[in-house]
Each structure stands twice: as structure tokens, then as C-alpha cells.
Design an enzyme around this catalytic site. Structure first.
Site, PDB file in Angstrom:
ATOM      1  N   ASP A  20       0.927  -1.535  -0.109  1.00 16.38           N
ATOM      2  CA  ASP A  20      -0.097  -0.299  -0.089  1.00 16.38           C
ATOM      3  C   ASP A  20       1.059   1.429  -0.268  1.00 16.38           C
ATOM      4  O   ASP A  20       1.779   1.130   0.390  1.00 16.38           O
ATOM      5  CB  ASP A  20      -0.830  -0.052   1.014  1.00 16.38           C
ATOM      6  CG  ASP A  20      -2.336   0.830   0.605  1.00 16.38           C
ATOM      7  OD1 ASP A  20      -2.794   1.321  -0.116  1.00 16.38           O
ATOM      8  OD2 ASP A  20      -2.728   1.092   2.261  1.00 16.38           O
ATOM      9  N   GLY A  23       0.109   5.638  -4.132  1.00 18.65           N
ATOM     10  CA  GLY A  23      -0.740   6.975  -4.841  1.00 18.65           C
ATOM     11  C   GLY A  23       0.176   7.880  -4.173  1.00 18.65           C
ATOM     12  O   GLY A  23       0.299   9.108  -4.349  1.00 18.65           O
ATOM     13  N   GLU A  68     -13.000  -4.022  -4.560  1.00 23.15           N
ATOM     14  CA  GLU A  68     -13.343  -2.764  -4.210  1.00 23.15           C
ATOM     15  C   GLU A  68     -12.172  -1.767  -4.482  1.00 23.15           C
ATOM     16  O   GLU A  68     -12.536  -0.916  -5.038  1.00 23.15           O
ATOM     17  CB  GLU A  68     -13.215  -2.391  -2.405  1.00 23.15           C
ATOM     18  CG  GLU A  68     -13.964  -2.950  -1.470  1.00 23.15           C
ATOM     19  CD  GLU A  68     -12.941  -4.010  -1.218  1.00 23.15           C
ATOM     20  OE1 GLU A  68     -12.145  -5.154  -1.358  1.00 23.15           O
ATOM     21  OE2 GLU A  68     -14.204  -5.175  -0.526  1.00 23.15           O
ATOM     22  N   ASN A  69     -10.915  -1.970  -5.553  1.00 21.98           N
ATOM     23  CA  ASN A  69     -10.169  -1.344  -6.108  1.00 21.98           C
ATOM     24  C   ASN A  69     -11.176  -1.071  -7.435  1.00 21.98           C
ATOM     25  O   ASN A  69     -10.335   0.491  -8.041  1.00 21.98           O
ATOM     26  CB  ASN A  69      -8.821  -1.740  -6.254  1.00 21.98           C
ATOM     27  CG  ASN A  69      -8.120  -1.967  -4.873  1.00 21.98           C
ATOM     28  OD1 ASN A  69      -6.695  -2.821  -4.605  1.00 21.98           O
ATOM     29  ND2 ASN A  69      -8.341  -0.526  -4.461  1.00 21.98           N
ATOM     30  N   TRP A  70     -11.939  -1.905  -7.922  1.00 15.21           N
ATOM     31  CA  TRP A  70     -12.777  -1.016  -9.221  1.00 15.21           C
ATOM     32  C   TRP A  70     -13.398  -0.203  -9.253  1.00 15.21           C
ATOM     33  O   TRP A  70     -14.078   0.283 -10.031  1.00 15.21           O
ATOM     34  CB  TRP A  70     -13.298  -2.723  -9.322  1.00 15.21           C
ATOM     35  CG  TRP A  70     -13.029  -3.657  -9.864  1.00 15.21           C
ATOM     36  CD1 TRP A  70     -13.238  -5.151  -9.209  1.00 15.21           C
ATOM     37  CD2 TRP A  70     -12.676  -4.731 -11.627  1.00 15.21           C
ATOM     38  NE1 TRP A  70     -12.361  -6.263 -10.208  1.00 15.21           N
ATOM     39  CE2 TRP A  70     -12.061  -5.644 -11.223  1.00 15.21           C
ATOM     40  CE3 TRP A  70     -11.724  -3.643 -11.642  1.00 15.21           C
ATOM     41  CZ2 TRP A  70     -10.821  -5.883 -11.888  1.00 15.21           C
ATOM     42  CZ3 TRP A  70     -10.980  -4.633 -12.732  1.00 15.21           C
ATOM     43  CH2 TRP A  70     -10.689  -5.767 -13.652  1.00 15.21           C
ATOM     44  N   ARG A 195      -5.048  -1.653   8.858  1.00 15.28           N
ATOM     45  CA  ARG A 195      -6.406  -1.906   8.999  1.00 15.28           C
ATOM     46  C   ARG A 195      -5.853  -3.223   7.996  1.00 15.28           C
ATOM     47  O   ARG A 195      -4.668  -3.659   6.956  1.00 15.28           O
ATOM     48  CB  ARG A 195      -6.858  -1.487   8.456  1.00 15.28           C
ATOM     49  CG  ARG A 195      -7.209  -0.627   7.818  1.00 15.28           C
ATOM     50  CD  ARG A 195      -8.083  -0.092   6.614  1.00 15.28           C
ATOM     51  NE  ARG A 195      -7.803   1.534   5.512  1.00 15.28           N
ATOM     52  CZ  ARG A 195      -7.689   2.707   5.764  1.00 15.28           C
ATOM     53  NH1 ARG A 195      -7.520   2.853   6.443  1.00 15.28           N
ATOM     54  NH2 ARG A 195      -6.989   3.160   4.513  1.00 15.28           N
ATOM     55  N   ILE A 196      -6.772  -4.465   7.250  1.00 15.54           N
ATOM     56  CA  ILE A 196      -6.457  -5.544   6.809  1.00 15.54           C
ATOM     57  C   ILE A 196      -7.468  -5.370   5.230  1.00 15.54           C
ATOM     58  O   ILE A 196      -6.794  -6.560   4.648  1.00 15.54           O
ATOM     59  CB  ILE A 196      -7.347  -7.248   7.853  1.00 15.54           C
ATOM     60  CG1 ILE A 196      -6.631  -7.222   8.758  1.00 15.54           C
ATOM     61  CG2 ILE A 196      -6.631  -8.301   7.058  1.00 15.54           C
ATOM     62  CD1 ILE A 196      -5.515  -6.871   8.848  1.00 15.54           C
TER      63      ILE A 196
END
Ligand code: IPE
Ligand code: IPE
Ligand code: MG
Length: 248
Positions: A20, A23, A68-70, A195-196
């Protein structure tokens, strides 16, 4: 942190990473788009992969793209998919040289056709490599994985090939995408987030967690060594007392 600090007899068999901060890395460097961060993240992944292979880690599972990245802007999603195709073909050499087998987990059918094909080509070419398994979590959601396991178990019960009473942890785990892998021993998340994010929820039940503020493109082999040394200093009690562990 140097590789010499690592106890070669206590290497985690399975390391999972939430890569992560791409960005934010791009933004901090003054780049106009977040894509530059993803591009530079590929090199960090190559370094982490070869470092794990050198240490004797047997499984490395990395979160590359969540379900969720979609919902990110289309331009970023497209760039990520393009990057994936490019990286798969560019990195094939590294995988072959290091005897690494590639695998993928997630809703792979949602990937664009060229990605899907390229991915399967590399999976196929590397399938007999034995030194380490690198698994890409792509279009991955742990909750979706769990629901699909529940559905396939329910179907077996419905068909009469499995009795409800026979469902135990082993049966359940054998319906997950990760059925052929041991659970992760160590989970690393970069970028200072604690977080996971819907990653391997079942599988990390007893993983040791290591969080670092480093943004993923800045994550080096030394950072990986640091995470492993941190892991090696943990006492994995699995519910027992520290005293019990000393006796055995
Ligand atoms: C991780 O970096 C890569 C993916 C999720 C695809 P991010 O893109 O989430 O970067 P940040 O967290 O916004 O900095
Ligand atoms: C998790 O990172 C997914 C990947 C690293 C691929 P995100 O950046 O999507 O996670 P959140 O949204 O910050 O939890
Ligand atoms: Mg992020």
C-alpha cells in the site's frame, strides 16, 4: 537491517504483503498522477520476491488489486491493468531464473481479457517451478472468497456428498482459493495504515502482523529483513502460555 541478522532456522514459510501507498508515494515525489507510484511499485515487488526466494520463504502472497479497487477512477484501473500485463511479461525471466511458480487468487474472470490471458500464460510457463510460490491476489476480496467457499460446501451438502456434521476447519479451508497453501505466518502492510482491507481474513487467524510507515515503492530488501527479524522475535503462543512453550 542486513540479511545476516536473520535466523535461517526460523524463516516464515508464508509471507503475505499488503502493498500500500503507491498513490501517496507519487504525490510526495511531485508526480502528476498516481500511476507513477504503481509503476515504481513493480520494482519493489521484484525486490521483495527475490529477497524472499533467497531467504527460503516458500510462499509469498501479495495484494495487488482488491475487488473494492474496481471503484477507483477508470483511468487508474486501466493503467493498473496495463501495468499488470507489462509486468507479467517483463518479469517472466526473473521468475524462471529464481525457480518461482506464479499463481493468482481472486475473481480472475473480472480481469480484462488480455490480462487474464497473459496471467494464465505466465502461470502455465512457471507451473513446474519449485523453489517458491508467488501468489498475486487480483480482484480479490476475502469476504467473496469465504462466501464462495460456503456456497460450494452448501452444494455438496445439497447433493448428499458431504454431511453437515463433517464440516470442520479443514473442509472449509479446502474450499478457499488458498487450499493448497499453508496459512501466512507473517503479514506485512506498508504505508502506515493499520487495517486488513478484506485480505485473507480466515487465513491470517494466527499470523504475526508487521506494519511499517514505508510507502510501497520505497520498500526495500532491508525493510523485508526488518519485518522478518521482527517476526522472529515474536513468541507465537497459539493460545498456550509462554511457560508451556518453554517446556516443549
Ligand atoms: C496500493 O497503493 C496499490 C493498490 C491498491 C492498487 P494505493 O494506490 O492504494 O496508494 P495510496 O494508498 O492511495 O497511497
Ligand atoms: C488494499 O489497499 C488493496 C491493495 C493493496 C491492493 P487499499 O489502498 O485499496 O486499501 P484501503 O482502501 O486504504 O483500505
Ligand atoms: Mg492504498
Amino acid at each position: 537491517m542486513h540479511a545476516e541478522a536473520i535466523d535461517k532456522d526460523k524463516i516464515p514459510a508464508h509471507v503475505a504483503i499488503i502493498m500500500d501507498g503507491n498513490g501517496r508515494w507519487a504525490k510526495s515525489k511531485g508526480f502528476m498522477t498516481r500511476i507513477k507510484g504503481h509503476e515504481n511499485g513493480v520494482e519493489a515487488l521484484r525486490n521483495a520476491t527475490t529477497a524472499c526466494a533467497e531467504l527460503g520463504v516458500k510462499y509469498l502472497t501479495v495484494y495487488a488489486f482488491s475487488t473494492e479497487n474496481w471503484s477507483r477512477p477508470k483511468m487508474e484501473v486501466n493503467a493498473l491493468m496495463r501495468l499488470l500485463v507489462g509486468a507479467l511479461s517483463n518479469e517472466l525471466d526473473t521468475l524462471m531464473k529464481n525457480n518461482i511458480r506464479l499463481q493468482a487468487i481472486g475473481e480472475l474472470a473480472s480481469l480484462p481479457n488480455d490480462c487474464f490471458r497473459q496471467l494464465h500464460d505466465v502461470i502455465d510457463v512457471t507451473k513446474n517451478n519449485t523453489h517458491m510460490t508467488l501468489t498475486l491476489a487480483l480482484s480479490y476480496s476475502s469476504k467473496t472468497e469465504i462466501i464462495s467457499a460456503v456456497k460450494s460446501i452448501a452444494k455438496e451438502v445439497e447433493a448428499g456428498t458431504l454431511s453437515a456434521d463433517a464440516i470442520d476447519e479443514k473442509v472449509f479451508a479446502s474450499h478457499l482459493y488458498t487450499k493448497d497453501m499453508p496459512d501466512p505466518d507473517l503479514l506485512i502492510r506498508t504505508s502506515g495504515e493499520y487495517r486488513i482491507s478484506n485480505y485473507l481474513l480466515w487465513q491470517i487467524a494466527y499470523a504475526e502482523l508487521h506494519f511499517t510507515n514505508k510507502l510501497w515503492p520505497d520498500f526495500t530488501k532491508e525493510d523485508l529483513y526488518l519485518a522478518i527479524v521482527d517476526y522472529q522475535h515474536r513468541e507465537r503462543r497459539f493460545g498456550k502460555t509462554g511457560e508451556q512453550l518453554k517446556v516443549n
